[in-house]
Scaffold this motif. Structure first.
Motif, PDB file in Angstrom:
ATOM      1  N   THR A  41      -0.429   7.883  -4.460  1.00 21.50           N
ATOM      2  CA  THR A  41      -1.608   8.351  -3.746  1.00 21.50           C
ATOM      3  C   THR A  41      -2.797   8.547  -4.684  1.00 21.50           C
ATOM      4  O   THR A  41      -3.951   8.282  -4.306  1.00 21.50           O
ATOM      5  N   SER A  88      -4.259   5.207  -5.266  1.00 19.34           N
ATOM      6  CA  SER A  88      -4.923   4.773  -4.037  1.00 19.34           C
ATOM      7  C   SER A  88      -6.264   5.474  -3.858  1.00 19.34           C
ATOM      8  O   SER A  88      -7.249   4.859  -3.427  1.00 19.34           O
ATOM      9  N   ALA A 139      -8.689   5.527   4.139  1.00 19.32           N
ATOM     10  CA  ALA A 139      -7.803   5.434   2.977  1.00 19.32           C
ATOM     11  C   ALA A 139      -6.393   5.904   3.317  1.00 19.32           C
ATOM     12  O   ALA A 139      -5.399   5.296   2.888  1.00 19.32           O
ATOM     13  N   ASP A 140      -6.265   6.965   4.098  1.00 15.46           N
ATOM     14  CA  ASP A 140      -4.943   7.489   4.431  1.00 15.46           C
ATOM     15  C   ASP A 140      -4.201   6.553   5.382  1.00 15.46           C
ATOM     16  O   ASP A 140      -2.988   6.360   5.244  1.00 15.46           O
ATOM     17  N   LEU A 160      -5.288  13.040  -1.754  1.00 20.60           N
ATOM     18  CA  LEU A 160      -6.205  11.960  -1.396  1.00 20.60           C
ATOM     19  C   LEU A 160      -7.642  12.448  -1.240  1.00 20.60           C
ATOM     20  O   LEU A 160      -8.557  11.897  -1.882  1.00 20.60           O
ATOM     21  N   TRP A 196      -4.634   3.287   5.624  1.00 21.24           N
ATOM     22  CA  TRP A 196      -4.234   2.123   4.827  1.00 21.24           C
ATOM     23  C   TRP A 196      -3.010   2.421   3.967  1.00 21.24           C
ATOM     24  O   TRP A 196      -2.155   1.567   3.766  1.00 21.24           O
ATOM     25  N   LYS A 197      -2.913   3.660   3.488  1.00 24.43           N
ATOM     26  CA  LYS A 197      -1.835   4.034   2.577  1.00 24.43           C
ATOM     27  C   LYS A 197      -0.511   4.241   3.292  1.00 24.43           C
ATOM     28  O   LYS A 197       0.556   3.798   2.796  1.00 24.43           O
ATOM     29  N   PRO A 199       0.813  -1.239   0.000  1.00 26.32           N
ATOM     30  CA  PRO A 199       0.000   0.000   0.000  1.00 26.32           C
ATOM     31  C   PRO A 199       0.831   1.266   0.000  1.00 26.32           C
ATOM     32  O   PRO A 199       0.432   2.262  -0.626  1.00 26.32           O
ATOM     33  N   TRP A 200       1.957   1.258   0.687  1.00 21.32           N
ATOM     34  CA  TRP A 200       2.793   2.456   0.723  1.00 21.32           C
ATOM     35  C   TRP A 200       3.448   2.716  -0.629  1.00 21.32           C
ATOM     36  O   TRP A 200       3.716   3.860  -1.003  1.00 21.32           O
ATOM     37  N   ILE A 205       2.092   2.162  -3.543  1.00 25.58           N
ATOM     38  CA  ILE A 205       1.109   2.611  -4.543  1.00 25.58           C
ATOM     39  C   ILE A 205       1.021   4.141  -4.514  1.00 25.58           C
ATOM     40  O   ILE A 205       0.931   4.740  -3.440  1.00 25.58           O
ATOM     41  N   LEU A 257      -8.753   3.859  -6.173  1.00 27.31           N
ATOM     42  CA  LEU A 257      -9.116   2.530  -5.678  1.00 27.31           C
ATOM     43  C   LEU A 257     -10.156   2.613  -4.574  1.00 27.31           C
ATOM     44  O   LEU A 257     -11.184   1.901  -4.602  1.00 27.31           O
ATOM     45  N   TRP A 258      -9.928   3.490  -3.612  1.00 26.68           N
ATOM     46  CA  TRP A 258     -10.872   3.628  -2.506  1.00 26.68           C
ATOM     47  C   TRP A 258     -12.160   4.323  -2.936  1.00 26.68           C
ATOM     48  O   TRP A 258     -13.205   4.139  -2.310  1.00 26.68           O
TER      49      TRP A 258
END
Length: 354
Positions: free
Chosen positions: A161, A164, A202-203, A270, A205-206, A156-157, A159, A167-168
């Motif tokens: 932003t 990401s 989302a943040d 994000l 998870w990222k 995840p990191w 990917i 995706l979310w």
């Protein structure tokens, strides 16, 4: 017993006198003294030459844009020229009006973005710290398939932003998997508190793997003998974590938290991609400045950017001043004892007796 006569030019019981009389050794006054290296003009020029590329980059990337934004914030948006009736070609000088407007009714949007930025920073960094430490402890343990687990945690990191956020956005759609799992229809991407929760999820998870990676680097330098000694003393797993792991990994953890705080305060991409622009529930200071600039209001946009810069600078300064010793691994933490001078033993001159 006969006392040996001491030459008049030699002081009795002088420290080092016996060593000075040894054959083949020059007197202490004739020995060359070790000189400490002093900074010369050549070394000063070399240091300035080595630092100059960094200073040049900081000037071009940080100092010049900051000064330009500060200058632009003193001007207002272009308006109608009362003499000609057309739009003026130059921006009027308004002084500090763009800054004082945030304390009037026109500043409600600024304070909403300010509190949104603070909310996202506090909540996301707190959750990321807890989850990141847990990830680091899992990745640090030796078990079969650890490499696969590490790769899965760090994906995840890696990917971007923007990817990401897209995706979310699919996950939080009205017919997305998030509503299917909870069995309830929630408008995650609309303007409301649910949008804030979506941004936080989302943040976290990222960027939680980022903290986990730095903490893992700190865990790998702790010697195993410390844990073995603690187990022999009867310390439980919780005591080992609280008394050994956490204090020793604290410098790396503080650096990770500082980086994440500075990054979260500048959050833009994000919530912009996941929720959208001009959504009051998730609008941050960076989004507000971008929106003002896109509407050709460069003066207020520059003022918001300058205020965001000061906010980030004060947070970083307070963080380093309060936790500066931990950021450098406890350097300078040892205190000198006052009133306890260390005395070197003197060599006694042996008396020659007959």
């Amino acid at each position: 017993m006969a006392d040996t006569a001491i030459p008049p030019d030699t002081a009795p019981h002088a420290p080092g006198a016996a060593a000075a009389r040894r054959p083949g050794r020059p007197p202490a006054s004739e020995r060359p003294r070790r000189r400490r290296p002093r900074a010369t003009a050549g070394t000063g020029r070399l240091a300035a030459l080595l630092v100059s590329p960094t200073l040049l980059v900081l000037t071009v990337v940080v100092l010049y844009p900051t000064l330009m934004a500060l200058d632009e914030s003193l001007y207002g948006p272009k308006g109608l020229d009362p003499k000609t009736g057309f739009i003026s070609n130059t921006e009027p000088f308004v002084g500090l009006k763009n800054y004082t407007d945030i304390f009037t009714q026109a500043g409600d949007r600024f304070w909403n973005a300010f509190w949104n930025t603070t909310f996202f920073t506090v909540v996301t960094v707190s959750l990321e710290t807890l989850i990141g430490v847990a990830m680091a402890l899992i990745m640090h343990r030796a078990f079969r398939g650890r490499a696969v687990v590490r790769a899965g945690i760090l994906v995840p990191w890696a990917i971007p932003t923007a990817i990401s956020g897209l995706l979310w956005k699919w996950i939080f759609n009205a017919d997305g998997i998030a509503n299917v799992l909870i069995g309830h229809q929630v408008l995650w991407t609309a303007d409301g508190f649910a949008a804030k929760i979506a941004v936080v999820i989302a943040d976290v998870w990222k960027t939680a793997p980022f903290i986990g990676l730095l903490v893992l680097a700190g865990l790998q330098v702790i010697p195993r003998e410390v844990y073995e000694a603690a187990r022999l003393d009867g310390a439980s797993a919780l005591q080992q974590f609280w008394r050994i792991t956490l204090p020793l990994v604290k410098p790396a953890l503080m650096v990770a938290v500082l980086f994440r705080c500075l990054d979260a305060l500048r959050m833009f991409d994000l919530p912009y991609i996941l929720i959208g622009a001009q959504k009051g529930s998730v609008e941050t200071l960076s989004m507000l400045a971008q929106n003002e600039a896109s509407n050709v209001r460069f003066g207020p946009a520059s003022a918001y950017a300058v205020l965001l810069f000061l906010y980030v600078f004060l947070i970083a300064l307070a963080f380093v001043r309060l936790l500066g010793a931990d950021l450098i691994g406890g350097a300078g933490g040892t205190k000198k004892r006052k009133g306890h001078a260390v005395r070197t033993p003197r060599r006694r001159v042996r008396e020659v007796t007959a």
